[in-house]
Design a protein around this motif. Structure first.
Motif: not given
Length: 294
Positions: A267-282
């Motif tokens: 909740a309160g987290v945008t899809d863009g923020e999550l995609r960016s975080l996943h890309a960083r972790m990948l």
């Protein structure tokens, strides 16, 4: 072991705080307020672990939550995430006091090697609960360790697939040894000092501030259950304990689904923020694998 506890300081019994505690209990699936017994402490501990994961999502998104226990409890009661040890145990302290438990804060330090005992020295908040003159240690902030509260006495502890040990138990504190099979931290040293909210906030600032804060380097989500622990570290999803596995979630959809299955609130987290975080972790995972990973 004989432990002298400080008198409990119940949070003010006003309608707002009572409503927040009621909301927290409701999230755990409890309709009634339990009595301050060891059985109730154990049930609360288990239900909390089942409902609310240990995680550092807010920190990894660059907006770490305050360690104010009241704010954490309100956020959790409303269905949000808690955070790591300072958040989980701080909020749990408020609940326990409101339910009539005698609770004392203790200074904790998690470490693997002696050289790890660096800055900040305070990196874990410990609660000591006394019931019928016996000292109990509930800990919702160790991620993959305690499933149930333990009595603070020297000896080995068996919980599910893991073996722990408490040594040096006295009024001056104790040392906890984690099971190496968990592949996590090694030890927790507990001291008699009672950290003030300002001490916790100062340590949290260091732990949650890049580039050196230990909770800013990789996303970590952990959920301890009866037979082991589920762990998401970066993009690597693991099961430690029964039916172990390791799976690298290189696809964003799989990674997001894992967060949701581990009950992380988005909740309160945008899809863009999550995609960016996943890309960083990948990217970090691929760099690690290219260097010396497996």
């Amino acid at each position: 072991m004989s432990v002298t506890t400080q008198p409990g300081r119940p949070i003010p019994d006003n309608s707002k705080k009572r409503e927040t505690v009621t909301g927290y209990l409701s999230r755990l699936g409890l309709r009634d307020r339990p009595a301050p017994t060891v059985a109730a402490l154990t049930e609360l501990h288990r239900r909390h672990l089942d409902a609310i994961p240990y995680e550092n999502l807010a920190i990894m998104l660059g907006r770490p939550d305050s360690t104010d226990p009241g704010q954490t409890l309100a956020r959790v009661a409303a269905g949000g995430n808690a955070g790591y040890c300072f958040h989980h145990n701080g909020a749990f302290e408020l609940v326990l006091r409101d339910l009539g438990f005698a609770v004392e804060r203790r200074f904790g330090q998690v470490w693997n090697k002696p050289e790890d005992r660096a800055v900040p020295e305070l990196n874990h908040l410990v609660l000591l609960v006394t019931v019928d003159g016996r000292p109990w240690w509930p800990d919702l902030g160790l991620g993959d360790a305690l499933r149930d509260p333990v009595e603070v006495i020297d000896g080995e502890i068996r919980q599910g697939p893991f073996r722990y040990e408490i040594s040096g138990a006295s009024a001056q504190g104790w040392t906890f040894r984690h099971d190496p099979a968990a592949g996590s931290f090694g030890y927790v040293d507990v001291r008699p000092a009672s950290p003030a909210p300002a001490d916790v906030a100062a340590s949290h600032l260091m732990l949650s501030s890049p580039p050196d804060g230990r909770f800013t380097r990789v996303l970590v989500v952990q959920r301890r259950d009866d037979t082991g622990t589920g762990v998401l570290r970066g993009i690597r999803l693991q099961r430690i304990g029964d039916q172990p596995f390791t799976r690298d979630l290189t696809a964003y959809g799989d990674w997001r689904a894992a967060l949701e299955s581990m009950r992380v609130s988005l909740a309160g987290v945008t899809d863009g923020e999550l995609r960016s975080l996943h890309a960083r972790m990948l990217a970090a995972h691929e760099e690690w694998a290219a260097a010396d990973g497996n």
